[in-house]
Scaffold this active site. Structure first.
Site, short mmCIF file in Angstrom:
data_model
loop_
_atom_site.label_atom_id
_atom_site.label_comp_id
_atom_site.label_asym_id
_atom_site.label_seq_id
_atom_site.Cartn_x
_atom_site.Cartn_y
_atom_site.Cartn_z
N HIS A 65 0.80 -1.22 0.00
CA HIS A 65 0.00 0.00 0.00
C HIS A 65 0.84 1.27 0.00
O HIS A 65 0.39 2.31 -0.46
CB HIS A 65 -0.98 -0.02 1.18
CG HIS A 65 -2.19 -0.82 0.85
ND1 HIS A 65 -2.77 -1.70 1.71
CD2 HIS A 65 -2.90 -0.87 -0.29
CE1 HIS A 65 -3.81 -2.27 1.12
NE2 HIS A 65 -3.90 -1.79 -0.09
N CYS A 71 -4.29 -15.04 -21.22
CA CYS A 71 -4.27 -14.00 -20.19
C CYS A 71 -3.16 -14.21 -19.17
O CYS A 71 -3.08 -13.48 -18.19
CB CYS A 71 -5.62 -13.88 -19.51
SG CYS A 71 -6.12 -15.36 -18.62
C1 PEP Z 1 -2.74 -17.89 -15.03
O1 PEP Z 1 -2.70 -18.85 -14.27
O2 PEP Z 1 -2.08 -17.81 -16.08
C2 PEP Z 1 -3.60 -16.73 -14.73
C3 PEP Z 1 -3.78 -15.76 -15.60
O3 PEP Z 1 -4.20 -16.66 -13.52
P1 PEP Z 1 -3.43 -16.34 -12.13
O4 PEP Z 1 -2.09 -15.78 -12.48
O5 PEP Z 1 -4.31 -15.34 -11.43
O6 PEP Z 1 -3.38 -17.68 -11.46
#
Ligand code: PEP
Ligand code: MG
Length: 583
Positions: free
Chosen positions: A197, A512
């Site tokens: 923070h 992602c």
């Molecule tokens: C992943 O596992 O690639 C993902 C995008 O989710 P996290 O990093 O939140 O586990």
């Protein structure tokens, strides 16, 4: 790393906390002497527990007051930090543990609350998730204020007679928010992290900050407070007693950073299109609604991953359905008509949420996490799904389930979603259209994709976990660095299998995981057929630039070699050659 260059002058490298250049004298933040702790006689136990409760409530009320002040200063999101502190001060898990230390160890209130907070903080510090680790400071900060309240000890602080760079081991959020802003030129902290923070507040207040500066306090031990500090919050560099050349160099850096920022924003409207005309959709990964602004400024065409866990942290109970409708709706409004992909809660295992009291597990990454919690905590997911259907009347919402292993998990998602939608309608509320999809982060989900891809609308490759599970490389273990490369041919083959399965079943596929935000890896993904990438907003400009400099024909040619490669290094070299020739 400390480099002595000339007497008195030192260059120390830390981690960027908040952008900007600061130059001036320094002032040390003193955490204040902790109240003396002592044992108490057994007949005072009940009275001490009572005093503890009163002190905790006083601290909670003070935190709420601080939240009001911060909010009325125009910092609504930051005010929530202190609302969370109030909840921590009233958290039965913390206060009951402290009361237990008083009863069983005959510790006084200050000793007991410190012991209880230390256990919670140690637990958080041992976690893989950086956001959760950063919360350890908050717990200790709240406990410290309770201990001081009990002991009538003065609050921690820093005395600033002239505008200065504030230096310390760490800066508790309550102190960061209350320091006289006009007198703080910058922050230089030996501890802390970009997601703590102190950094979040510094970014919100526009205070340049460098964190994790190993050796800073020792280096300053001999220097008097008039010695100048120069810091660059974008590069993480600090110079003690800078000379004229340093000052000129930092000025240049500041000019370049400003130019980069301006250019990134100008380029944000350009399509991420290869030299031979294929457009890649770039989306953002976000953790809170506040992240949406930067993502839009940097040209994200929607959100490919909204990590909703963040909304569930720092509280004593889950956010209500209405709160979640507000959070998802706000992001959907901001990005409309582009989609916002809400990932259902990915907690459990290594990401505990104190108020859920999930049992500890031997192998948390292989344990009861994410969608696997629907058996024991269906209401958590149903509430979240109802909120998504309601928010979908305001913009385009997609819902994505984490930790899906096979067709059974995909069916669980659909059954829960249908039930949630029926509940919204039965309550007389409007339900919007929601696409349902899964994260491909367990290898089995990729290998049996044909068995359930007809039952979902989209999938997104979570390459962080997919790499961890496919290569048996714990994603949080620093000792395994040499095994952790997302360009490993095994991972690329899983990506290719996913691309082919998505094409066979006509569903959308994106990536992602962090891999999407690494320009070289992003090109490898495009080469393998991925046309949608989602990443932290700050990665968007570099990935956009890499794509605009690459030819899809050449990338596709390289893809064949990459899939047949025997190591990640070989794949990296293959694509690096292309980047060099393309740029
Ligand atoms: C992943 O596992 O690639 C993902 C995008 O989710 P996290 O990093 O939140 O586990
Ligand atoms: Mg994951």
């Amino acid at each position: 790393m400390t480099t002595e260059i000339a007497p008195g002058r030192r260059v120390i490298q830390g981690t960027p906390g908040a952008p900007g250049i600061a130059r001036g004298p320094w002032a040390r933040f003193e955490p204040g002497r902790a109240p003396v702790q002592r044992q108490i006689p057994a007949d005072q136990v009940d009275a001490e527990v009572g005093r503890l409760s009163v002190a905790a409530e006083l601290v909670a009320v003070a935190a709420e007051k601080l939240a009001e002040d911060v909010r009325s200063g125009g910092h609504g999101d930051e005010a929530d930090i202190f609302i969370a502190h109030a909840a921590m001060a009233r958290d039965p898990a913390l206060i009951d543990a402290a009361a237990n230390h008083i009863r069983t160890g005959l510790l006084d209130g200050p000793g007991a609350i410190h012991a209880a907070s230390r256990s919670v903080a140690d637990l958080l510090l041992g976690l893989d998730d950086e956001l959760l680790r950063a919360r350890a400071t908050d717990v200790v900060d709240v406990a410290d204020r309770i201990a001081r309240e009990l002991a009538g000890a003065p609050a921690a602080g820093v005395s600033l007679t002239v505008p200065s760079v504030v230096v310390g081991e760490d800066l508790p959020p309550s102190v960061t928010a209350t320091l006289p802003r006009e007198k703080i030129l910058g922050l230089a902290l030996e501890g802390s992290s970009p997601t703590a923070h102190a950094s979040i507040l510094a970014r919100a207040y526009g205070i340049p900050a460098v964190v994790g500066v190993k050796g800073l306090l020792a280096a300053l031990a001999e220097a008097d407070a008039t010695v100048e500090l120069l810091l660059d919050g974008s590069s993480g560099e600090i110079v003690i007693a800078p000379d004229a050349a340093d000052v000129a160099r930092f000025k240049q850096q500041a000019g370049r950073a400003e130019q980069d920022r301006r250019q990134a924003r100008e380029e944000a409207t350009l399509p991420a299109q290869t030299t031979d005309g294929t457009t890649i959709t770039l989306l953002a990964n976000i953790g809170t609604p506040a992240d949406a602004t930067e993502a839009m400024e940097l040209g994200a065409r929607g959100v490919g991953l909204f990590r909703t866990e963040f909304l569930f942290l720092e509280r004593s109970q889950p956010p209500s359905e209405d709160e979640q409708v507000a959070a998802y709706g706000q992001v959907a409004d901001a990005f409309a008509p582009h989609p916002v992909t809400v990932r259902l809660l990915d907690i459990g295992g290594d990401k505990p949420i104190p108020y859920l009291s999930l049992p500890a597990e031997q192998n948390p990454f292989l344990g009861v996490r994410a969608l696997r919690l629907t058996d024991t905590h269906p209401d958590l997911f149903l509430t979240q799904l109802r909120a998504c259907y309601r928010a979908a009347t305001r913009g385009r919402i997609k819902v994505m389930a984490p930790m899906v292993a096979d067709a059974g998990d995909a069916a669980t998602l659909r059954a829960l979603a249908e039930r949630a939608r029926d509940e919204v309608v039965a309550a007389g509320q409007d339900a919007g259209e929601v696409d349902l999809g899964v994260m491909l982060e367990i290898p089995s989900a990729v290998l049996v994709a044909d068995s359930y891809f007809d039952d979902i609308e989209f999938a997104s490759l979570g390459t962080n976990d997919l790499l961890q599970y496919a290569l048996a490389v714990d994603r949080g273990n620093a000792a395994l660095e040499r095994y952790r490369d997302s360009l490993h041919p095994a991972l690329l083959r899983l990506v290719k299998l996913s691309v082919d399965a998505a094409a066979r079943h006509g569903i959308d596929l994106s990536v992602c995981g962090e891999m999407a935000g690494d320009p070289l890896a992003a090109l490898a993904l495009v080469a393998l057929g991925i046309r949608c990438l989602s990443m932290g907003a700050h990665s968007l400009p570099a990935v956009r630039r890499a794509i605009r400099g690459a030819s899809l024909t050449e990338l596709e040619r390289a893809a064949e070699a990459a899939l047949a490669a025997t190591s990640a290094a070989e794949v990296r070299a293959t694509f690096a050659k292309l980047v060099d020739t393309a740029s």
